[in-house]
Design an enzyme around this catalytic site. Structure first.
Site: not given
Ligand code: MN
Length: 322
Positions: A13, A15, A162, A285
């Site tokens: 995950e 980004h 998400h 993340d």
């Molecule tokens: Mn995220």
């Protein structure tokens, strides 16, 4: 030598921002990334350097929230497809280190399903990520979105649900009076969890897994509290007067969860007990959470080496065919 030394570390995950997609972020969404915008737009050397320093071998890239979920039906599909083409080019710059989740313009569900197929078959993407409410209004379990899930099942790729910012009425009623002093209350400090846990429960209630029993859904942030709650949810949804649903069974079977932004020993242990290590995948993340603490946490956590290997890379190799 550490336990992680000879292990592949895959984080799923992670980004980035597409400059054309992010132009359309406004209001609360525009403010969300703030000072991280520069890092999110960087898909070059600095990102790879940070992965190297932390010991992360592969990042599966996904756009930051709300990606293309709030784009109108007339412009969304074109913008999402162009962003996916650019993400493909980014992954091609370093194919051993970078992979992708597709952006889908969910305001046009059938075209989103077609784009998912194109992204998987032609661009080699590993599935798609969908961020929160479509148009700021609609939960993804709504039957109009099922063509996406039908296609995901047929392609055997997961859909990653998400968080996005909750519905404006929810913000007003539940969160608004504290968000000036605590902006995090709107997002990772509760609003995101409220929104995405609701989406997860609604997916089960919708019956989508009856129609598409091999559909695979990923939730980040150790399942958005649902592993902790599923015993109680199961109890309540099967009391007299309810239609009855095997919530705990479906959640444990069709959902996968990741460690994104949630490096807690007791929370992970609970998730393993409820869902087994086979359904837990490593994620950071990034850049909302820095890379370094993630592998360090996995290195130190009291977990047998078999389960650790599944979480760090084995499960994502299988689920995402990496
Ligand atoms: Mn995220």
């Amino acid at each position: 030598m550490t336990i992680l030394d000879n292990q592949r570390v895959i984080a799923i995950e992670e980004h980035y921002y597409d400059p054309e997609v992010v132009k359309h972020f406004d209001g609360r969404d525009g403010k969300l990334a703030g000072f991280l915008k520069k890092t999110l737009l960087d898909v070059g050397k600095a990102r790879i350097d940070s992965m190297d320093e932390a010991g992360i071998d592969v990042q599966v890239l996904s756009h930051g929230a709300p990606s293309t979920q709030k784009l109108a039906a007339d412009i969304g599909p074109g913008i999402a497809a162009a962003a996916n083409d650019r993400l493909y080019e980014i992954c091609q710059t370093n194919p051993d280190r970078l992979a992708g989740f597709a952006n889908l313009a969910t305001a046009e569900p059938v075209s989103a399903a077609d784009e998912l197929e194109r992204a998987v078959k032609q661009l080699g993407f590993k599935g798609a990520m969908i961020h929160g409410l479509t148009g700021g209004e609609l939960f993804i379990d709504d039957q109009r979105f099922w063509p996406i899930f039908e296609r995901a099942e047929a392609l055997d790729v997961p859909i990653y649900l998400h968080p996005g910012i909750p519905h404006e009425k929810v913000i007003e009623a539940y969160l608004g009076d504290y968000i000036e002093k605590y902006p995090g209350f709107l997002n990772a400090g509760w609003g995101f969890t409220l929104e995405t846990a609701t989406a997860g429960i609604r997916m089960v209630l919708s019956g989508v897994f009856k129609k598409y029993p091999n559909l695979k859904i990923i939730l980040g942030h150790l399942g958005e509290t649902l592993p902790f709650l599923m015993w109680r949810i199961d109890l309540a949804l099967n009391r007299p007067g309810n239609d009855g649903v095997e919530f705990r069974k479906i959640f444990s079977n069709n959902f996968y969860i990741t460690t994104s932004g949630f490096f807690s020993d007791p929370a992970l242990m609970l998730c393993i007990q409820e869902m087994s290590a086979d359904h837990i995948l490593f994620a950071i993340d990034y850049p909302f959470v820095p890379n370094e603490p993630g592998p360090k946490w996995m290195e130190r956590i009291m977990l047998n080496s078999v389960d650790k290997a599944k979480i760090l890379h084995g499960n994502s190799e299988k689920l995402l065919k990496l």
